[in-house]
Design an enzyme around this catalytic site. Structure first.
Site, PDB file in Angstrom:
ATOM      1  N   GLU A 162       0.828  -1.208   0.000  1.00 17.97           N
ATOM      2  CA  GLU A 162       0.000   0.000   0.000  1.00 17.97           C
ATOM      3  C   GLU A 162       0.858   1.252   0.000  1.00 17.97           C
ATOM      4  O   GLU A 162       2.005   1.243   0.404  1.00 17.97           O
ATOM      5  CB  GLU A 162      -0.939   0.035   1.194  1.00 17.97           C
ATOM      6  CG  GLU A 162      -0.347  -0.425   2.514  1.00 17.97           C
ATOM      7  CD  GLU A 162       0.861   0.297   2.985  1.00 17.97           C
ATOM      8  OE1 GLU A 162       0.851   1.550   2.933  1.00 17.97           O
ATOM      9  OE2 GLU A 162       1.826  -0.360   3.428  1.00 17.97           O
ATOM     10  N   GLU A 305       4.445  -0.330   1.350  1.00 14.76           N
ATOM     11  CA  GLU A 305       4.580  -0.696  -0.074  1.00 14.76           C
ATOM     12  C   GLU A 305       4.534  -2.212  -0.274  1.00 14.76           C
ATOM     13  O   GLU A 305       4.578  -2.686  -1.395  1.00 14.76           O
ATOM     14  CB  GLU A 305       5.896  -0.190  -0.692  1.00 14.76           C
ATOM     15  CG  GLU A 305       6.135   1.294  -0.595  1.00 14.76           C
ATOM     16  CD  GLU A 305       7.475   1.730  -1.214  1.00 14.76           C
ATOM     17  OE1 GLU A 305       8.171   0.887  -1.801  1.00 14.76           O
ATOM     18  OE2 GLU A 305       7.793   2.920  -1.118  1.00 14.76           O
TER      19      GLU A 305
END
Lengths: 339, 339
Positions: A162, A305
């Site tokens: 994310e 991420e």
């Protein structure tokens, strides 16, 4: 999970040329992967990392050390290859899918980014629900679709990632609401707040919990009111992974909040989750404890991420190659443990 | 270590597109590798694993769960590819060198095993020194030569491994003598002793410490009297690695005992050591503490062979690829942390 495959894998572990238990957690992981993949010899070669991005209205309360424009800029970098997760995916030979669910700034038409924007970021959850019902449904759907695509493509391990400036605030609010914990127990420095910033972040979460009050008994409403596009998508993806029998390697703080939401929405889906690492974000441990999750790594990472999960991936791969590739005592003509 | 390379690497870390510190220990590792390799962009691609094998006279006291014949059989398997370390080396693309320093049983002429046998195992250290002065010198030399070969070949990370039934007893005795700890603090189950076996192992170590008494003030005598061929070779290898500027990724209990001996023989060589994992062997933590070592992984492994170090290797490689491959804020056109 397939208990017969687990039993066969456990029998094989006992025959490999090593003292019983000498590979520690790697042995249990081999057996667990076998159960998940319904084969005595699991693999972790085909892996897909799906990074969901979205902005957060609550950033207008000054909860992040970085400006909101960074979300779109990082989406751009995911596709261009300069971000940590891009480097990791390339190095590991993992597929990388990037989905923009709603950045405030335009990313332009970047090749390699799936544009599914649901709005210019979520709404500020101090003023109302972060998402409309429709936005929540579409975010969940985006995640479910991504997981279904991965499953259909023959992926063996799913990693969610994310990006969203402000999303440790949303994840901490989600965690506090789902666990019934205080905001102070969940709020942390995120991308770099100082002590005063963390205090302020906890105060904003406390106000949000007060504002949304009794609606927070329903996990779906928790996700809609306090979550984010990318967090909802992750929760949707994790549920579909479990339903399709695709094991999930869960990243850090944000992804664990999504995993917790997924478990509250669909109890027992967390039986398909493996927790990659202990985040430096202090609230992570509480969410892991609620999920009975024991992370593989503890390296003080807090990037998001999907990077912590990617860093843990080689471990799973070595688990599989050791399990499949080591000789048995019989093949080696070696006597086992004496007496 | 090259402080200028470390400074340049630290400057680069600060420019990469992530919040400062978000990669946790991976950032410090990049900087440390840079200092060791004297370059702002270190690499961990060329790695050599050298496994030293030897038998231990003290096994006649019943200190191991496995018969002594397993040492030679495992040497055979290292070369044939069925052992854990063989699978790991192959998977990781690391070079594997196997050196037989003295198994009791013949291994035959196995291709891929360097035969440098110094005797039919060490002597039982309850009856006298484990090694003659000449054996110790030759074992140290075998290790130093292996490290020198690796350094000359352009290897960037050195991993030592070991095989020797009974060698957790020798390593625990070594640790107790070098640290001035009780045998009970260092003795553990090794390859699979039960509680009574561990108690007996500690008792044997206590008798050995009593027997060798005042000689144990000299670390070289500790190594000769209580050590083993493979442990002495590892100590020699680690000293030469440090002297040649080749970083060592130290495996578990036995290798850490060798690292401790190396540090006592040549103070400050441990500045070149990185500790791969926390062994399940309970005495490991004390030796690590004495070396100020913080292991990268904690997976309950206790196999030896260099396996824990090999499992940690992908982390170092990802450290290097992230450090070299991520874009900087400037390259990405992203504003850094606000305020």
């Amino acid at each position: 999970p397939d208990e017969n495959a687990a039993r066969l894998a456990a029998e094989r572990q006992a025959m490999l040329i090593k003292p019983p238990g000498a590979l520690g957690r790697l042995e249990a992981l081999a057996i667990r992967l076998a159960a998940w993949q319904r084969t005595p010899k699991p693999t972790a070669d085909r892996v897909r990392i799906v990074v969901f991005a979205g902005d957060h209205g609550v950033t207008e309360e000054g909860v992040s050390a970085f400006p909101q424009s960074v979300t779109a800029a990082m989406v751009n970098q995911f596709a261009r290859g300069g971000a940590a997760i891009s480097v990791l995916a390339r190095t590991l030979g993992a597929e990388l899918e990037v989905i923009n669910l709603g950045t405030v700034e335009e990313t332009g038409s970047v090749p390699g980014v799936l544009d599914l924007r649901l709005g210019l970021g979520t709404a500020n959850f101090l003023r109302g629900p972060a998402m409309t019902e429709r936005q929540l449904a579409e975010a969940l759907r985006a995640g479910r679709d991504a997981a279904a695509r991965a499953s259909s493509a023959g992926i063996r391990i799913f990693i969610g990632g994310e990006m969203g400036i402000g999303n440790t605030t949303a994840a901490a609010a989600l965690g506090a609401a789902l666990l019934g914990e205080t905001p102070e127990a969940l709020a942390g420095p995120g991308a770099g707040l100082d002590t005063e910033g963390v205090r302020r972040k906890a105060e904003i979460i406390r106000r949000a919990l007060d504002r949304h009050g009794s609606y927070l008994a329903d996990p779906l409403e928790v996700l809609r009111r306090l979550g984010g596009f990318e967090i909802a998508a992750l929760a949707g993806a994790f549920v579909t992974c479990a339903q399709r029998g695709l094991p999930v390697l869960v990243d850090g703080f944000i992804c664990t909040a999504a995993a917790l939401a997924a478990e509250r929405l669909c109890p027992r889906v967390s039986g398909w989750f493996l927790y990659a690492h202990a985040s430096a974000e202090p609230g992570h441990a509480r969410m892991l404890a609620a999920l009975d999750g024991k992370p593989l790594l503890d390296l003080g990472m807090r990037l998001g991420e999907g990077s912590g999960a990617a860093v843990a991936l080689p471990l799973l791969r070595l688990v599989c190659t050791l399990h499949a590739g080591m000789a048995t005592f019989e093949e080696a003509g070696i006597a086992g443990k004496s007496s």
